[in-house]
Design a protein around this motif. Structure first.
Motif, PDB file in Angstrom:
ATOM      1  N   ARG A  53     -20.897   1.605  25.206  1.00 21.83           N
ATOM      2  CA  ARG A  53     -21.153   2.183  23.889  1.00 21.83           C
ATOM      3  C   ARG A  53     -22.559   1.856  23.395  1.00 21.83           C
ATOM      4  NH1 ARG A  53     -17.543   0.764  19.399  1.00 21.83           N
ATOM      5  NH2 ARG A  53     -17.173  -1.197  20.478  1.00 21.83           N
ATOM      6  N   ALA A  54     -23.014   0.648  23.670  1.00 21.29           N
ATOM      7  CA  ALA A  54     -24.369   0.277  23.232  1.00 21.29           C
ATOM      8  C   ALA A  54     -25.411   1.168  23.894  1.00 21.29           C
ATOM      9  CB  ALA A  54     -24.634  -1.193  23.555  1.00 21.29           C
ATOM     10  N   VAL A  55     -25.276   1.399  25.187  1.00 29.39           N
ATOM     11  CA  VAL A  55     -26.279   2.220  25.875  1.00 29.39           C
ATOM     12  C   VAL A  55     -26.124   3.682  25.496  1.00 29.39           C
ATOM     13  CG1 VAL A  55     -24.962   2.663  28.008  1.00 29.39           C
ATOM     14  CG2 VAL A  55     -27.465   2.571  28.078  1.00 29.39           C
ATOM     15  N   ALA A  56     -24.901   4.135  25.228  1.00 24.32           N
ATOM     16  CA  ALA A  56     -24.712   5.515  24.769  1.00 24.32           C
ATOM     17  C   ALA A  56     -25.410   5.721  23.438  1.00 24.32           C
ATOM     18  CB  ALA A  56     -23.221   5.834  24.645  1.00 24.32           C
TER      19      ALA A  56
ATOM     20  N   VAL B 189     -31.540   2.059   9.118  1.00 26.15           N
ATOM     21  CA  VAL B 189     -31.527   2.965  10.265  1.00 26.15           C
ATOM     22  C   VAL B 189     -30.183   2.888  10.979  1.00 26.15           C
ATOM     23  CG1 VAL B 189     -32.542   3.424  12.528  1.00 26.15           C
ATOM     24  CG2 VAL B 189     -34.028   2.931  10.571  1.00 26.15           C
ATOM     25  N   HIS B 190     -29.694   1.690  11.218  1.00 24.63           N
ATOM     26  CA  HIS B 190     -28.416   1.524  11.909  1.00 24.63           C
ATOM     27  C   HIS B 190     -27.271   2.178  11.144  1.00 24.63           C
ATOM     28  CE1 HIS B 190     -29.769  -2.227  14.419  1.00 24.63           C
ATOM     29  NE2 HIS B 190     -30.289  -1.095  14.844  1.00 24.63           N
ATOM     30  N   ARG B 191     -27.279   2.078   9.816  1.00 26.67           N
ATOM     31  CA  ARG B 191     -26.196   2.657   9.007  1.00 26.67           C
ATOM     32  C   ARG B 191     -26.131   4.167   9.162  1.00 26.67           C
ATOM     33  NH1 ARG B 191     -27.664  -1.058   4.895  1.00 26.67           N
ATOM     34  NH2 ARG B 191     -28.967   0.542   3.904  1.00 26.67           N
ATOM     35  N   MET B 192     -27.258   4.794   9.388  1.00 29.46           N
ATOM     36  CA  MET B 192     -27.323   6.251   9.454  1.00 29.46           C
ATOM     37  C   MET B 192     -26.878   6.815  10.801  1.00 29.46           C
ATOM     38  SD  MET B 192     -31.043   6.658   7.626  1.00 29.46           S
ATOM     39  CE  MET B 192     -31.185   8.361   8.165  1.00 29.46           C
TER      40      MET B 192
ATOM     41  N   GLY C 280     -15.549  10.983  23.896  1.00 27.83           N
ATOM     42  CA  GLY C 280     -15.883  11.848  22.785  1.00 27.83           C
ATOM     43  C   GLY C 280     -15.601  11.274  21.415  1.00 27.83           C
ATOM     44  N   ARG C 281     -15.195  10.005  21.354  1.00 28.01           N
ATOM     45  CA  ARG C 281     -14.914   9.378  20.062  1.00 28.01           C
ATOM     46  C   ARG C 281     -16.218   8.905  19.428  1.00 28.01           C
ATOM     47  NH1 ARG C 281     -10.404   7.026  23.131  1.00 28.01           N
ATOM     48  NH2 ARG C 281     -11.854   5.341  23.657  1.00 28.01           N
ATOM     49  N   ARG C 282     -16.371   9.169  18.126  1.00 24.50           N
ATOM     50  CA  ARG C 282     -17.569   8.754  17.412  1.00 24.50           C
ATOM     51  C   ARG C 282     -17.480   7.276  17.046  1.00 24.50           C
ATOM     52  NH1 ARG C 282     -21.010  12.226  14.965  1.00 24.50           N
ATOM     53  NH2 ARG C 282     -21.057  11.085  12.993  1.00 24.50           N
ATOM     54  N   PHE C 283     -18.620   6.617  17.050  1.00 29.60           N
ATOM     55  CA  PHE C 283     -18.659   5.214  16.647  1.00 29.60           C
ATOM     56  C   PHE C 283     -19.946   4.960  15.880  1.00 29.60           C
ATOM     57  CE2 PHE C 283     -20.603   5.402  20.863  1.00 29.60           C
ATOM     58  CZ  PHE C 283     -21.775   4.664  20.704  1.00 29.60           C
ATOM     59  N   ARG C 284     -19.921   3.914  15.077  1.00 27.15           N
ATOM     60  CA  ARG C 284     -21.086   3.527  14.290  1.00 27.15           C
ATOM     61  C   ARG C 284     -22.009   2.646  15.130  1.00 27.15           C
ATOM     62  NH1 ARG C 284     -20.355   3.580   8.433  1.00 27.15           N
ATOM     63  NH2 ARG C 284     -21.990   1.990   8.387  1.00 27.15           N
ATOM     64  N   ILE C 285     -23.307   2.876  15.016  1.00 28.55           N
ATOM     65  CA  ILE C 285     -24.279   2.047  15.727  1.00 28.55           C
ATOM     66  C   ILE C 285     -24.272   0.625  15.169  1.00 28.55           C
ATOM     67  CG2 ILE C 285     -26.725   1.769  16.312  1.00 28.55           C
ATOM     68  CD1 ILE C 285     -25.298   4.116  17.709  1.00 28.55           C
ATOM     69  N   ASP C 286     -23.925   0.490  13.877  1.00 28.67           N
ATOM     70  CA  ASP C 286     -23.886  -0.845  13.278  1.00 28.67           C
ATOM     71  C   ASP C 286     -22.507  -1.497  13.374  1.00 28.67           C
ATOM     72  OD1 ASP C 286     -22.571   0.695  11.427  1.00 28.67           O
ATOM     73  OD2 ASP C 286     -23.765   0.070   9.691  1.00 28.67           O
TER      74      ASP C 286
END
Length: 279
Positions: A39-42, A86-89, A97-103
């Motif tokens: 997920r981090a690299v995605a 930036v991370h919050r956005m 295909g599941r969405r995740f937050r960068i933060d």
């Protein structure tokens, strides 16, 4: 009125370690390590323009580390607020295909640990002398930087033992992916243009593949690309650090953004980072 030393200051291990030229190799090595978390690299591949701006991410990361390590308290707060904004956005999609937050705190913790572990181990392997107790002190200091991006200090590894336990716990989640291969190829041969292209043939073996070869053995096994033999990688790393140390410190510390030089001007010669924490 006391001079503002920032959130760390000249008495910390961080202040000394982060001024070492081997930090550049350590920073690239940390990107290989980060790429093993799917997920981090995605999140990086989907949200970063690193392929159009190959030096951008490395320089932004180096600038943030430099600001946090050597900047004033206000400069640190401003840089941290910008990163959190930036991370919050940003959002990413995992392999299903599941969405995740960068933060997501799990991802923030992974990136933090991959970075500071790489900084400590690579710079020490390059010949920077410090004790095991000083390594533990470094990890404890870095809990303060983890708080800046939204983590809780008591949930962040603060010793080498805790760091090893963290990597053991997260290891089942790590693997080679299409995205990690994108990063592997990019870090070996970034698509630079102009005069920078002339240096690619030297960059790939002397920095790109060297940084990969300095990963922990378990990380190299997951990436599944052949590294330099361990003694060769260590010898190359130490030779590159020795050569870099021949450059006068004010020139070395001028990139990125002259953070160390400004800190020394602010605090005096007693704040000059040392080449070793041992006699």
């Amino acid at each position: 009125m006391p001079v503002d030393v920032g959130i760390l200051g000249p008495g910390t291990v961080t202040w000394q370690l982060h001024a070492d030229p081997a930090m550049w190799v350590a920073g690239i090595s940390s990107l290989y390590l980060q790429a093993l978390h799917p997920r981090a690299v995605a999140g990086v591949v989907q949200n970063s323009n690193f392929r159009e701006d190959p030096l951008g991410r490395l320089m932004r990361t180096a600038n943030f580390v430099g600001t946090v390590s050597y900047g004033t308290t206000e400069e640190v707060r401003e840089a941290a607020a910008k990163v959190r904004m930036v991370h919050r956005m940003l959002r990413g999609k995992d392999e299903n295909g599941r969405r995740f937050r960068i933060d997501d705190p799990e991802l923030l913790l992974w990136v933090h640990c991959a970075e500071v572990h790489s900084f400590a181990t690579v710079v020490r392997r390059a010949g920077y002398r410090l004790t095991d107790a000083q390594v533990d002190k470094y990890y404890d200091e870095q809990r303060r930087t983890a708080e800046l991006v939204g983590l809780h200090a008591d949930e962040v590894p603060g010793t080498a033992r805790e760091m090893a336990d963290y990597f053991a716990s997260v290891l089942p989640e790590l693997r080679k992916t299409e995205d990690s291969e994108v990063v592997y190829r990019f870090l070996h041969r970034p698509p630079v243009n102009g005069l920078l292209r002339l240096g690619l043939d030297a960059y790939e073996p002397l920095l790109g593949h060297l940084a990969y070869s300095l990963l922990p053995p378990w990380a190299i096994a997951l990436h599944d690309h052949r590294p330099y033999p361990e003694p060769v990688a260590t010898a190359m790393l130490r030779a590159s650090r020795t050569a870099a140390l021949l450059v006068p410190p004010p020139i070395r510390w001028g990139v990125p953004e002259g953070h160390v030089n400004r800190a020394v001007r602010r605090l005096g010669l007693g704040a000059v980072p040392r080449r070793s924490l041992l006699p």
